[in-house]
Scaffold this motif. Structure first.
Motif, PDB file in Angstrom:
ATOM      1  N   UNK A  11      19.028  -9.039 -21.076  1.00 49.53           N
ATOM      2  CA  UNK A  11      18.170  -8.299 -20.168  1.00 49.53           C
ATOM      3  C   UNK A  11      18.370  -8.854 -18.753  1.00 49.53           C
ATOM      4  N   UNK A  12      18.652  -7.979 -17.828  1.00 50.79           N
ATOM      5  CA  UNK A  12      18.863  -8.382 -16.447  1.00 50.79           C
ATOM      6  C   UNK A  12      17.525  -8.471 -15.724  1.00 50.79           C
ATOM      7  N   UNK A  13      17.351  -9.553 -14.963  1.00 52.06           N
ATOM      8  CA  UNK A  13      16.090  -9.819 -14.282  1.00 52.06           C
ATOM      9  C   UNK A  13      16.307  -9.854 -12.765  1.00 52.06           C
ATOM     10  N   UNK A  14      15.304  -9.388 -12.044  1.00 59.59           N
ATOM     11  CA  UNK A  14      15.286  -9.487 -10.582  1.00 59.59           C
ATOM     12  C   UNK A  14      14.139 -10.407 -10.211  1.00 59.59           C
ATOM     13  N   UNK A  15      14.410 -11.321  -9.304  1.00 59.89           N
ATOM     14  CA  UNK A  15      13.439 -12.349  -8.927  1.00 59.89           C
ATOM     15  C   UNK A  15      12.601 -11.913  -7.739  1.00 59.89           C
ATOM     16  N   UNK A  16      11.385 -12.416  -7.706  1.00 63.86           N
ATOM     17  CA  UNK A  16      10.446 -12.052  -6.632  1.00 63.86           C
ATOM     18  C   UNK A  16      10.973 -12.474  -5.266  1.00 63.86           C
ATOM     19  N   UNK A  17      11.718 -13.582  -5.223  1.00 62.86           N
ATOM     20  CA  UNK A  17      12.280 -14.024  -3.949  1.00 62.86           C
ATOM     21  C   UNK A  17      13.281 -13.008  -3.408  1.00 62.86           C
ATOM     22  N   UNK A  18      14.013 -12.347  -4.299  1.00 66.39           N
ATOM     23  CA  UNK A  18      14.936 -11.304  -3.856  1.00 66.39           C
ATOM     24  C   UNK A  18      14.192 -10.056  -3.402  1.00 66.39           C
ATOM     25  N   UNK A  19      13.101  -9.735  -4.076  1.00 64.51           N
ATOM     26  CA  UNK A  19      12.280  -8.589  -3.642  1.00 64.51           C
ATOM     27  C   UNK A  19      11.725  -8.879  -2.242  1.00 64.51           C
ATOM     28  N   UNK A  20      11.236 -10.097  -2.030  1.00 61.43           N
ATOM     29  CA  UNK A  20      10.728 -10.481  -0.706  1.00 61.43           C
ATOM     30  C   UNK A  20      11.817 -10.380   0.353  1.00 61.43           C
ATOM     31  N   UNK A  21      13.005 -10.901   0.037  1.00 56.94           N
ATOM     32  CA  UNK A  21      14.112 -10.849   0.996  1.00 56.94           C
ATOM     33  C   UNK A  21      14.500  -9.404   1.305  1.00 56.94           C
ATOM     34  N   UNK A  22      14.502  -8.558   0.283  1.00 58.48           N
ATOM     35  CA  UNK A  22      14.842  -7.152   0.491  1.00 58.48           C
ATOM     36  C   UNK A  22      13.785  -6.455   1.352  1.00 58.48           C
ATOM     37  N   UNK A  23      12.518  -6.753   1.118  1.00 55.52           N
ATOM     38  CA  UNK A  23      11.447  -6.181   1.942  1.00 55.52           C
ATOM     39  C   UNK A  23      11.631  -6.597   3.395  1.00 55.52           C
ATOM     40  N   UNK A  24      11.874  -7.883   3.621  1.00 52.73           N
ATOM     41  CA  UNK A  24      12.063  -8.372   4.993  1.00 52.73           C
ATOM     42  C   UNK A  24      13.290  -7.757   5.647  1.00 52.73           C
ATOM     43  N   UNK A  25      14.345  -7.561   4.882  1.00 52.27           N
ATOM     44  CA  UNK A  25      15.549  -6.897   5.394  1.00 52.27           C
ATOM     45  C   UNK A  25      15.193  -5.496   5.897  1.00 52.27           C
ATOM     46  N   UNK A  26      14.484  -4.740   5.061  1.00 48.31           N
ATOM     47  CA  UNK A  26      14.144  -3.371   5.434  1.00 48.31           C
ATOM     48  C   UNK A  26      13.119  -3.316   6.558  1.00 48.31           C
ATOM     49  N   UNK A  27      12.216  -4.293   6.614  1.00 49.07           N
ATOM     50  CA  UNK A  27      11.235  -4.323   7.714  1.00 49.07           C
ATOM     51  C   UNK A  27      11.949  -4.548   9.043  1.00 49.07           C
ATOM     52  N   UNK A  28      13.012  -5.372   9.044  1.00 48.70           N
ATOM     53  CA  UNK A  28      13.786  -5.591  10.267  1.00 48.70           C
ATOM     54  C   UNK A  28      14.615  -4.366  10.614  1.00 48.70           C
ATOM     55  N   UNK A  29      15.180  -3.762   9.595  1.00 50.33           N
ATOM     56  CA  UNK A  29      16.072  -2.626   9.800  1.00 50.33           C
ATOM     57  C   UNK A  29      15.317  -1.366  10.195  1.00 50.33           C
ATOM     58  N   UNK A  76       8.759   1.375  -1.470  1.00 52.53           N
ATOM     59  CA  UNK A  76       9.243   1.303  -2.851  1.00 52.53           C
ATOM     60  C   UNK A  76       9.287  -0.148  -3.334  1.00 52.53           C
ATOM     61  N   UNK A  77       9.792  -1.037  -2.496  1.00 53.42           N
ATOM     62  CA  UNK A  77       9.879  -2.453  -2.877  1.00 53.42           C
ATOM     63  C   UNK A  77       8.502  -3.116  -2.874  1.00 53.42           C
ATOM     64  N   UNK A  78       7.629  -2.711  -1.964  1.00 55.52           N
ATOM     65  CA  UNK A  78       6.292  -3.297  -1.903  1.00 55.52           C
ATOM     66  C   UNK A  78       5.492  -2.992  -3.162  1.00 55.52           C
ATOM     67  N   UNK A  79       5.710  -1.828  -3.744  1.00 61.56           N
ATOM     68  CA  UNK A  79       5.038  -1.471  -5.000  1.00 61.56           C
ATOM     69  C   UNK A  79       5.445  -2.435  -6.111  1.00 61.56           C
ATOM     70  N   UNK A  80       6.735  -2.709  -6.200  1.00 60.42           N
ATOM     71  CA  UNK A  80       7.243  -3.655  -7.210  1.00 60.42           C
ATOM     72  C   UNK A  80       6.694  -5.052  -6.927  1.00 60.42           C
ATOM     73  N   UNK A  81       6.740  -5.444  -5.669  1.00 57.97           N
ATOM     74  CA  UNK A  81       6.255  -6.770  -5.266  1.00 57.97           C
ATOM     75  C   UNK A  81       4.774  -6.938  -5.610  1.00 57.97           C
ATOM     76  N   UNK A  82       3.992  -5.926  -5.307  1.00 57.36           N
ATOM     77  CA  UNK A  82       2.550  -5.998  -5.582  1.00 57.36           C
ATOM     78  C   UNK A  82       2.287  -6.142  -7.081  1.00 57.36           C
ATOM     79  N   UNK A  83       3.023  -5.394  -7.888  1.00 57.60           N
ATOM     80  CA  UNK A  83       2.860  -5.507  -9.334  1.00 57.60           C
ATOM     81  C   UNK A  83       3.235  -6.906  -9.832  1.00 57.60           C
TER      82      UNK A  83
END
Length: 142
Positions: A1-19, A34-41
């Motif tokens: 099972x492939x997992x995504x880490x919360x630190x990557x979700x945070x980094x992706x959110x910050x990337x998009x907030x800058x962009x 979309x990413x904030x929904x995952x992060x909040x959960x």
């Protein structure tokens, strides 16, 4: 099972907030929402990783677009696995990870990055990182 880490979700959110910063009315970019929904959960559930299949299409698209801006490989061109080490002293990957890197999915690659970053003993995180910082500081003084 492939997992995504919360630190990557945070980094992706910050990337998009800058962009795509919030405009008038403080509307967030679709990717951030979309990413904030995952992060909040994840925060609500107190989990540090989530099954990659749990991301809907838009969140996965936003995560993959962020992933494309990250370094693909932790390699620093000093591979001790070629000398018989089970784990590379340069980048921290196992022999198997080095050999199969090109066939790994983005989620698998980020899992390896997560592990080697948390471990922090590979040369890429100490000796060479210190040299790069010294070089940057020296060039800024000129």
């Amino acid at each position: 099972m492939e997992r995504i880490y919360i630190t990557d979700i945070e980094a992706a959110i910050n990337h998009w907030r800058q962009r795509a910063p919030s405009g008038p009315g403080l509307a967030l970019a679709r990717e951030v929402c979309a990413l904030a929904e995952v992060y909040a959960q994840m925060v609500f559930g107190r989990v540090s990783e989530i099954d990659a299949g749990a991301l809907d299409g838009e969140a996965m698209f936003a995560w993959l677009a962020w992933y494309e801006t990250t370094p693909d490989t932790p390699c620093i061109a000093i591979c001790s696995t070629s000398q018989g080490d089970g784990f590379c002293k340069g980048c921290g990957r196992s022999f198997e990870e080095v050999q199969h890197w090109l066939s790994y999915s983005p989620v698998q690659k980020r899992a390896v990055w997560q592990r080697i970053t948390a471990d922090g003993t590979a040369w890429r995180f100490n000796r060479y990182a210190e040299r790069a910082l010294d070089a940057m500081q020296a060039s800024s003084l000129e």
